[in-house]
Design an enzyme around this catalytic site. Structure first.
Site, PDB file in Angstrom:
ATOM      1  N   CYS A  49       0.809  -1.223   0.000  1.00 48.02           N
ATOM      2  CA  CYS A  49       0.000   0.000   0.000  1.00 48.02           C
ATOM      3  C   CYS A  49       0.843   1.274   0.000  1.00 48.02           C
ATOM      4  O   CYS A  49       1.616   1.503   0.932  1.00 48.02           O
ATOM      5  CB  CYS A  49      -0.914  -0.009   1.222  1.00 48.02           C
ATOM      6  SG  CYS A  49      -1.875   1.508   1.397  1.00 48.02           S
ATOM      7  N   TYR A  77      -5.180   4.678  -9.596  1.00 46.83           N
ATOM      8  CA  TYR A  77      -6.304   3.850  -9.165  1.00 46.83           C
ATOM      9  C   TYR A  77      -7.574   4.177  -9.948  1.00 46.83           C
ATOM     10  O   TYR A  77      -8.353   3.279 -10.296  1.00 46.83           O
ATOM     11  CB  TYR A  77      -6.555   4.049  -7.664  1.00 46.83           C
ATOM     12  CG  TYR A  77      -5.536   3.376  -6.803  1.00 46.83           C
ATOM     13  CD1 TYR A  77      -5.710   2.062  -6.395  1.00 46.83           C
ATOM     14  CD2 TYR A  77      -4.380   4.039  -6.401  1.00 46.83           C
ATOM     15  CE1 TYR A  77      -4.767   1.422  -5.602  1.00 46.83           C
ATOM     16  CE2 TYR A  77      -3.431   3.412  -5.613  1.00 46.83           C
ATOM     17  CZ  TYR A  77      -3.622   2.103  -5.223  1.00 46.83           C
ATOM     18  OH  TYR A  77      -2.681   1.479  -4.444  1.00 46.83           O
TER      19      TYR A  77
END
Length: 322
Positions: A50, A181
């Site tokens: 992440c 994203y």
């Protein structure tokens, strides 16, 4: 009930990815209602895949806060119950004694229905998440936690640059960090193309900017460099392949690539960057849409340790602008 990664479907009716808001945003400080700054009180939970969590780890290392803040690490491949502490013996976090991150969210708010995200700061005494505000969390480490910084810690958020840093951070978030994203999760061709173009337009601008300065604000690393680095470190391994952000690879940008290598070779950056975890998390997790669980052999990451050219800017003190 905390949502699983599959049921928390952050897609609009138009097919656009809409990232969920952070639930726990109480700042650290000494004011009324703020989270007290106290060594040994908190545990930061993260996963090496992440980028939002990785930048917390970089900052903690640069500032010498790893003794004051306990750190727990989840498996980079999420399960159907979300982040799992299966890297630890017996499959539970050794401090909080939980198997899934969602357990700490449920303790904090039994009615919480969003995804249990990393980074998450947990109060060890209660086992409850107290802050998951990935956007502002590095700034808290840099300011409120200053009394616990190591001697000669770098000033990653200097007062005279904060307005400029905040402005650039906002651009980096919308046009780089989150744009990959929004392109990768788009369920509409137009949304994908819009964010693809936004991303590469900004990368072109940053490529030009980094042809004039060693770092984004001159000769010293700032919070903005950390935020850009975590996306660049994942670009060729994940975003170029899995998210179809494939106009260029990172290695095709001379300035961005040498800048990224420079940071990677700085203590706190490369030694916290796990390319295998990044690859597995994006390709084998729900991001990858990979039914046969095939793991790509490339790209070759040995180039990150090759010599960079950023030393040519050592004597240039200019600081640029957003």
């Amino acid at each position: 009930m905390v949502a699983t990664s599959e049921s928390a479907h952050e897609i609009s009716a138009e097919g656009a990815f809409v990232r969920q808001a952070n639930r726990f945003t109480t700042p650290f400080g000494s004011g009324p209602g703020e989270l007290p700054v106290e060594a040994g009180r908190y545990r930061l939970l993260w996963a090496a895949i992440c980028p939002w969590a990785h930048r917390q780890i970089i900052v903690l290392n640069l500032l010498g806060l790893t003794e004051a803040i306990s750190i727990g690490k989840a498996n980079p491949v999420r399960t159907d119950r979300g982040w799992e502490f299966s890297l630890d013996p017996a499959g539970v976090d050794p401090v909080l004694k939980i198997r899934y991150l969602s357990e700490a969210y449920e303790k904090a708010d039994p009615a919480y229905t969003g995804r249990a995200t990393v980074p998450a700061v947990v109060d060890i005494s209660t086992g409850k998440v107290v802050n998951n505000d990935y956007f502002k969390l590095t700034n808290h480490w840099e300011t409120a936690w200053a009394p616990l910084h190591k001697k000669d810690a770098p000033d990653l958020y200097p007062p005279d640059l904060r307005t400029d840093i905040d402005g650039l951070n906002d651009i980096i978030f919308h046009e780089v960090n989150n744009a990959v994203y929004k392109a990768g999760f788009a369920e509409n061709q137009g949304e994908y193309e819009k964010n693809y173009e936004l991303l590469f337009k900004r990368l072109d601008i940053l490529e030009e900017r980094l042809g004039k300065n060693r770092y984004l604000f001159g000769s010293s690393i700032t919070d903005s460099d950390i935020r850009l680095y975590v996306t660049l470190a994942r670009f060729d391994t994940a975003y170029n392949l899995v998210f179809r952000c494939n106009r260029n690879r990172l290695v095709d940008f001379p300035n961005l690539w040498n800048y990224a290598k420079d940071l990677f070779q700085t203590p706190g950056f490369g030694d916290t960057t796990d390319f295998d975890a990044i690859k597995r998390g994006y390709q084998l997790g729900s991001h990858g849409h990979n039914p046969y669980q095939l793991l790509a052999l490339g790209p070759d990451t040995s180039g990150w340790n090759e010599k960079h050219d950023r030393g040519r800017f050592n004597n240039i003190p200019s600081r640029g602008s957003a």
